[in-house]
Each structure stands twice: as C-alpha cells, then as structure tokens.
Design a protein around this motif. Structure first.
Motif, mmCIF file in Angstrom:
data_model
loop_
_atom_site.group_PDB
_atom_site.id
_atom_site.type_symbol
_atom_site.label_atom_id
_atom_site.label_comp_id
_atom_site.label_asym_id
_atom_site.label_seq_id
_atom_site.Cartn_x
_atom_site.Cartn_y
_atom_site.Cartn_z
ATOM 1 N N THR A 84 0.822 -1.240 -0.198
ATOM 2 C CA THR A 84 -0.077 -0.240 0.158
ATOM 3 C C THR A 84 0.970 1.269 0.065
ATOM 4 N N THR A 85 0.505 2.344 -0.137
ATOM 5 C CA THR A 85 1.075 3.621 -0.303
ATOM 6 C C THR A 85 0.368 4.437 0.735
ATOM 7 N N LEU A 86 1.138 4.890 1.824
ATOM 8 C CA LEU A 86 0.643 5.908 2.783
ATOM 9 C C LEU A 86 1.117 7.322 2.388
ATOM 10 N N GLU A 87 0.260 8.134 2.259
ATOM 11 C CA GLU A 87 0.459 9.579 1.887
ATOM 12 C C GLU A 87 1.783 10.158 2.889
ATOM 13 N N GLY A 88 2.677 10.551 2.154
ATOM 14 C CA GLY A 88 3.982 11.108 2.489
ATOM 15 C C GLY A 88 5.177 10.066 3.440
ATOM 16 N N ASP A 89 4.377 8.772 3.294
ATOM 17 C CA ASP A 89 5.291 7.921 3.870
ATOM 18 C C ASP A 89 5.827 6.790 2.946
ATOM 19 N N GLY A 90 5.431 6.809 1.524
ATOM 20 C CA GLY A 90 5.860 5.914 0.623
ATOM 21 C C GLY A 90 5.348 4.733 0.798
ATOM 22 N N ALA A 91 5.806 3.732 -0.131
ATOM 23 C CA ALA A 91 5.206 2.207 0.019
ATOM 24 C C ALA A 91 5.526 1.644 1.093
ATOM 25 N N LYS A 92 4.465 0.875 1.536
ATOM 26 C CA LYS A 92 4.425 0.079 3.012
ATOM 27 C C LYS A 92 3.594 -1.320 2.543
ATOM 28 N N VAL A 93 4.145 -2.231 3.255
ATOM 29 C CA VAL A 93 3.459 -3.749 3.399
ATOM 30 C C VAL A 93 2.609 -3.729 4.649
ATOM 31 N N ALA A 94 1.478 -4.060 4.703
ATOM 32 C CA ALA A 94 0.680 -4.145 5.739
ATOM 33 C C ALA A 94 -0.201 -5.305 5.686
ATOM 34 N N ILE A 95 -0.531 -5.829 6.956
ATOM 35 C CA ILE A 95 -1.383 -7.260 7.211
ATOM 36 C C ILE A 95 -2.652 -6.811 6.392
ATOM 37 N N THR A 96 -3.316 -7.767 6.113
ATOM 38 C CA THR A 96 -4.755 -7.858 5.623
ATOM 39 C C THR A 96 -5.649 -8.438 6.829
ATOM 40 N N ALA A 97 -6.874 -8.514 6.387
ATOM 41 C CA ALA A 97 -7.736 -8.977 7.463
ATOM 42 C C ALA A 97 -7.543 -10.523 7.429
ATOM 43 N N SER A 98 -7.380 -11.145 6.242
ATOM 44 C CA SER A 98 -6.986 -12.464 6.215
ATOM 45 C C SER A 98 -5.927 -12.847 6.855
ATOM 46 N N GLY A 99 -4.857 -11.908 6.723
ATOM 47 C CA GLY A 99 -3.585 -12.192 7.538
ATOM 48 C C GLY A 99 -3.926 -12.265 9.044
ATOM 49 N N LEU A 100 -4.279 -11.216 9.512
ATOM 50 C CA LEU A 100 -4.869 -11.100 10.944
ATOM 51 C C LEU A 100 -5.736 -12.491 11.397
ATOM 52 N N ARG A 101 -6.424 -12.725 10.629
ATOM 53 C CA ARG A 101 -7.675 -13.939 11.047
ATOM 54 C C ARG A 101 -6.583 -15.350 11.009
ATOM 55 N N LEU A 102 -5.481 -15.523 10.270
ATOM 56 C CA LEU A 102 -4.645 -16.309 10.336
ATOM 57 C C LEU A 102 -3.680 -16.520 11.689
ATOM 58 N N LEU A 103 -3.237 -15.167 12.009
ATOM 59 C CA LEU A 103 -2.694 -15.171 13.101
ATOM 60 C C LEU A 103 -3.401 -15.501 14.410
ATOM 61 N N ARG A 104 -4.698 -15.168 14.260
ATOM 62 C CA ARG A 104 -5.675 -15.169 15.591
ATOM 63 C C ARG A 104 -5.673 -16.790 15.643
ATOM 64 N N GLU A 105 -6.000 -17.596 14.527
ATOM 65 C CA GLU A 105 -6.153 -19.063 14.606
ATOM 66 C C GLU A 105 -5.014 -19.618 15.048
ATOM 67 N N ARG A 106 -3.915 -18.940 14.576
ATOM 68 C CA ARG A 106 -2.702 -19.957 15.106
ATOM 69 C C ARG A 106 -2.243 -19.217 16.626
ATOM 70 N N GLY A 107 -3.068 -18.499 17.301
ATOM 71 C CA GLY A 107 -2.509 -17.965 18.511
ATOM 72 C C GLY A 107 -1.288 -16.948 18.393
ATOM 73 N N ARG A 108 -1.228 -16.161 17.215
ATOM 74 C CA ARG A 108 0.126 -15.507 17.233
ATOM 75 C C ARG A 108 -0.426 -13.988 17.004
ATOM 76 N N ALA A 109 -1.684 -13.611 17.131
ATOM 77 C CA ALA A 109 -2.220 -12.334 16.716
ATOM 78 C C ALA A 109 -1.444 -11.216 17.642
ATOM 79 N N PRO A 110 -1.292 -10.087 17.199
ATOM 80 C CA PRO A 110 -0.547 -9.051 18.038
ATOM 81 C C PRO A 110 -1.642 -8.922 19.551
ATOM 82 N N GLY A 111 -0.868 -8.985 20.465
ATOM 83 C CA GLY A 111 -1.523 -8.928 21.865
ATOM 84 C C GLY A 111 -1.789 -10.323 22.349
ATOM 85 N N SER A 112 -1.868 -10.948 21.660
ATOM 86 C CA SER A 112 -2.328 -12.656 22.037
ATOM 87 C C SER A 112 -1.021 -13.138 22.805
ATOM 88 N N ALA A 113 -1.428 -13.790 23.919
ATOM 89 C CA ALA A 113 -0.330 -14.555 24.466
ATOM 90 C C ALA A 113 -0.723 -15.543 25.449
#
Length: 81
Positions: A52-81
C-alpha cells in the motif's frame, strides 16, 4: 499447504502485523529467487499481506484481514499470549 514454507509465511505475516513495514525492507528481508522458497510471493498470493502507499510515507507492506485472521487462528495475533 506446504510444511516448509507455511511456517515462514506465518513468520512474515506476524512480523508485518507488528507495524506496517517499508516495502523495500520487506523485499530485502523476504524476497528470494529460489522457486521452492517463495515466502513473500506466497504471502501476497494468499492475500495475507498487501503493498500500500501511505501519503507522505511511501510504499508500505501491511497485514490484511485474512492475515490477521490467520494469526488469530494460530494464536500469534498481536496482543495474544
């Protein structure tokens, strides 16, 4: 799913989930010319991360909803422990 590449794809998605990363940093760290180890390409093809491109910050790579769902399913989502 591939037993060799899946854990690496999960690592990439988890790394990106912590904060959007500069595209160049992601490519330097994860892109490979090895046809058997396509971590970056797999993560994008599976729609787990996106460029994605963030205005004033250039090209970035971000997680998608599918990526976040995968992390949650595997117990590796940000904030899960």
């Amino acid at each position: 799913m591939n037993q060799i590449i899946d854990p690496l794809v999960l690592d990439l998605v988890e790394w990106v989930a912590k904060a959007p990363r500069p595209y160049a940093e992601v490519i330097d760290a994860w892109r490979t010319s090895c046809p058997r180890l396509t971590v970056w390409e797999e993560a994008v093809d599976r729609k787990l991360v996106m460029r994605t491109t963030l205005e004033g910050d250039g090209a970035k790579v971000a997680i998608t909803a599918s990526g976040l769902r995968l992390l949650r399913e595997r117990g590796r989502a940000p904030g899960s422990a």
